[in-house]
Design an enzyme around this catalytic site. Structure first.
Site, PDB file in Angstrom:
ATOM      1  N   SER A  81      26.264 -18.061  31.446  1.00  0.00           N
ATOM      2  CA  SER A  81      25.790 -19.194  30.992  1.00  0.00           C
ATOM      3  C   SER A  81      26.887 -20.009  31.282  1.00  0.00           C
ATOM      4  O   SER A  81      26.868 -20.884  32.617  1.00  0.00           O
ATOM      5  CB  SER A  81      25.731 -18.336  29.347  1.00  0.00           C
ATOM      6  OG  SER A  81      25.106 -19.793  28.464  1.00  0.00           O
ATOM      7  N   ASP A 138      14.466 -16.311  30.605  1.00  0.00           N
ATOM      8  CA  ASP A 138      15.190 -16.853  30.066  1.00  0.00           C
ATOM      9  C   ASP A 138      14.729 -18.426  29.594  1.00  0.00           C
ATOM     10  O   ASP A 138      14.817 -18.711  30.275  1.00  0.00           O
ATOM     11  CB  ASP A 138      16.562 -17.807  31.030  1.00  0.00           C
ATOM     12  CG  ASP A 138      17.797 -17.601  30.194  1.00  0.00           C
ATOM     13  OD1 ASP A 138      17.356 -18.211  28.845  1.00  0.00           O
ATOM     14  OD2 ASP A 138      19.043 -17.624  31.020  1.00  0.00           O
ATOM     15  N   HIS A 158      17.914 -13.927  28.292  1.00  0.00           N
ATOM     16  CA  HIS A 158      19.181 -14.159  28.872  1.00  0.00           C
ATOM     17  C   HIS A 158      20.391 -13.144  28.111  1.00  0.00           C
ATOM     18  O   HIS A 158      21.367 -13.565  27.217  1.00  0.00           O
ATOM     19  CB  HIS A 158      20.062 -15.722  27.235  1.00  0.00           C
ATOM     20  CG  HIS A 158      21.565 -16.820  28.068  1.00  0.00           C
ATOM     21  ND1 HIS A 158      20.929 -17.215  29.034  1.00  0.00           N
ATOM     22  CD2 HIS A 158      22.481 -16.727  27.730  1.00  0.00           C
ATOM     23  CE1 HIS A 158      21.989 -17.941  29.052  1.00  0.00           C
ATOM     24  NE2 HIS A 158      23.068 -17.761  28.203  1.00  0.00           N
TER      25      HIS A 158
END
Length: 658
Positions: free
Chosen positions: A204, A310, A341
């Protein structure tokens, strides 16, 4: 890369004392040589003590004064490295994770934080990287981004401060920067223990920083492993002018800022508000945070990992970055999962640790272990079932133009290779989502226009990013559009819309490396969380129709006037199997994935000027063969299942605590 049979799962030793005893015999033998000429060993071994590793902290000068206090900002760097290597004068490579999450939000599925002893040295470094790689002859470096944890400065959400605070550490590791033994002191610290060869990794925001640092071309950064990472921050907040979140980067900065930073970074916060207008206009702030435009500078190899479902860091971040790296000849590898995610440690753990180990051995130690000659792509076809592709997208993939046509009922049309005439009309309904549209694809509804192939007689593989060009006439001065590709047919998939985004966390633990009293290498196991569906969303894209002439600036629309715009859909790799159908849906607001416009327009599509450019393996010929003799009848099954639930409200934090 195929699932390999040579890896072995690391099994936990009962205690730290047992671990030390088990390693004593190894320490009596010569340590693994770190040859860089390809003639040395093929795998690094755990020959160094983790319990006795050097743990230290330094503060690296970033040469920036982001908080405006008249002093250049220093970022905190926590280091864990093998003591035996240092004693013997052996220089080691570095695995580095630069993160804003080490004190505010936590890292990994268990939200681990850094912890420290009384001297300020790190005790627990989140995740398994240090536990696993330090015994194998690597140093692990955890960097607090500027404005977070123990660092000076301000968080500027992917801007110069974020990137420079990590790049400065790479420079220091390569002898080009200055570091100190304390936050305010004058005693300098040298990195004489490393050979400077650095690999950055992270999920991320952390992976985003790796992308951004690589895009500076900094010398010494040999590889990056971005997981679910952003490649341009504009596309995190907007999709061609359509807002994806009801907040901007100022909210995110405030979320991760340390208490000290919140007190002194008002000017940076103001800039993040003023220069990121909710209109969706591209401003210089977004240009600064676009790493794709600087892909030509990338020297590092890239091992990219992303979930094809995602809905936080969406697949629009994969295609342009991947293509730009390819254009510039960057060595690349990719894993695409069915998850949302999620870190690969939590959906394919043993294979991930083994592959990452071999990747770092090859890129940072120079071991000729063959990983560079293995297939480029690993793709999850069904939960826990993976295939490989020698290149990605595979050779023979061609963008094929598919065209919608009117059907027997309004809003229920066909999809094929032939241009058609006519129009279809729909009205934006912000209460409905892509899953609502797909579930009623064969039913005339006022909220969408749907177009389907007949039942396929052969498998049809999509690989890459699609584009959908729409010519639409709105009834109001504002309009948002969604374009969605759907696989219509029963399947079992990872339940990406549920909590966990495709995984369930268990209570049992497995261990990946060595532990100390304060830092366990044992993590909770996971398994795939699955659901039975009657349709699967393959790819999506969104746009504000007002950006039809300039993707960087929206303008009011003239009701009754036709506008043409091309929507960029996220990259994917999906096989629509024989017996299923492929569908294109064009609609307005996709609930929970984009924000609605200020009006509720009705839009009329000109089908003669509406089309989808879809990357098909085998191109138009493959589509023609798969649809030859296709049955136009709609399949009906008793007890038909719905698709996955509507996606949860989009995350505001890229990491989301995992």
């Amino acid at each position: 890369m195929p699932i390999r049979t040579r890896f072995t799962t690391w099994r936990p030793l009962a205690t730290a004392a047992a671990a030390t005893a088990a390693l004593l015999a190894t320490f009596l033998a010569p340590a693994t040589a770190q040859a860089l000429d390809g003639t040395g060993p093929r795998e690094s071994r755990p020959v160094y003590s983790y319990e006795n590793a050097v743990r230290e902290a330094v503060w690296v000068d970033t040469r920036l004064d982001g908080d405006g206090d008249g002093r250049t900002d220093r970022v905190a760097v926590d280091i864990v490295r093998p003591r035996e290597a240092a004693r013997k004068g052996r220089k080691v490579p570095v695995i580095m994770d630069a993160s804003p999450y080490y004190s505010c939000c936590g890292r990994g599925n268990e939200s681990q934080l850094k912890t420290y002893d009384a001297d300020g040295h790190v005790v627990q470094m989140p995740l398994f990287y240090d536990n696993y790689f330090v015994p194998r002859g690597y140093a692990f470096v955890g960097v607090d981004l500027a404005g977070t944890n123990r660092s000076d400065g301000c968080v500027d959400v992917g801007g110069r401060s974020d990137i420079q605070s990590a790049k400065a550490v790479v420079d220091w590791l390569n002898g080009r920067g200055t570091a100190y033994t304390s936050r305010t002191g004058t005693v300098k610290a040298k990195a004489g223990w490393t050979n400077g060869r650095t690999g950055m990794i992270g999920k991320s925001w952390d992976g985003t920083i790796a992308n951004g640092v690589a895009a500076t071309g900094v010398e010494g950064l040999r590889t990056i492993v971005p997981i679910s990472a952003i490649s341009t921050w504009y596309d995190y907040y907007f999709s061609q002018g359509a807002p994806l979140y009801d907040s901007g980067p100022d909210w995110l900065s405030n979320y991760v800022d340390s208490p000290d930073a919140r007190a002194r970074c008002a000017a940076v916060q103001r800039k993040l508000v003023d220069q990121a207008p909710r209109t969706g206009d591209r401003t210089p702030l977004w240009t600064e945070r676009d790493y794709v435009k600087d892909a030509r500078k990338v020297r590092a190899s890239v091992f990219l990992v992303h979930g094809m479902q995602d809905l936080n860091v969406r697949l629009q971040h994969v295609g342009p970055w991947w293509d730009a790296l390819a254009k510039n000849g960057v060595q690349r590898k990719i894993w695409l999962s069915q998850t949302g995610h999620v870190d690969p440690f939590d959906f394919r753990r043993a294979e991930w640790v083994d592959t990452l180990h071999r990747w770092f051995d090859h890129e940072l130690l120079g071991y000729d272990n063959g990983i560079d000659r293995e297939p480029m792509a690993d793709i999850e076809r069904r939960p826990d079932q993976w295939v490989t592709s020698k290149s990605w997208p595979p050779r023979g993939t061609s963008a094929t133009t598919l065209r919608p046509a009117k059907g027997a009922s309004p809003g229920v049309g066909t999809l094929g290779l032939t241009r058609a005439k006519g129009t279809e009309t729909f009205t934006d309904d912000p209460a409905l989502s892509e899953t609502d549209w797909a579930a009623r694809i064969d039913t005339p509804t006022p909220d969408k226009a749907g177009f389907t192939t007949g039942t396929l007689t052969r498998d049809l593989r999509l690989s890459g990013a699609s584009k959908v060009t729409v010519t639409a006439t709105p009834t109001t001065s504002t309009a948002h559009l969604s374009a969605v590709l759907v696989d219509l047919g029963p399947d079992t998939i990872r339940d990406y819309a549920a909590s966990g985004e495709g995984i369930t966390t268990l209570t049992d633990r497995t261990c990946w490396g060595l532990s100390t009293t304060g830092d366990s290498a044992c993590f909770k196991e996971t398994r795939a969380k699955t659901t039975a569906v009657d349709h699967t969303v393959v790819s999506r894209g969104w746009a504000d129709l007002g950006t039809y002439a300039d993707a960087g600036k929206g303008v009011p629309l003239t009701p009754g006037k036709a506008y043409t715009i091309t929507l960029d859909l996220g990259a994917t790799d999906h096989v629509v199997p024989a017996g299923h159908r492929l569908a294109l849906i064009v609609a307005g607001t996709d609930k929970d994935l984009i924000d609605p416009p200020s009006t509720r327009p009705t839009l009329t599509l000109d089908l003669s000027r509406t089309s989808a450019r879809v990357p098909l393996v085998g191109g138009a010929s493959a589509f023609a063969h798969a649809t030859k003799g296709a049955d136009r009848a709609v399949p009906q099954e008793a007890g038909a299942r719905d698709g996955v639930r509507a996606p949860r409200t989009a995350h505001r934090v890229p990491e989301g605590g995992r």
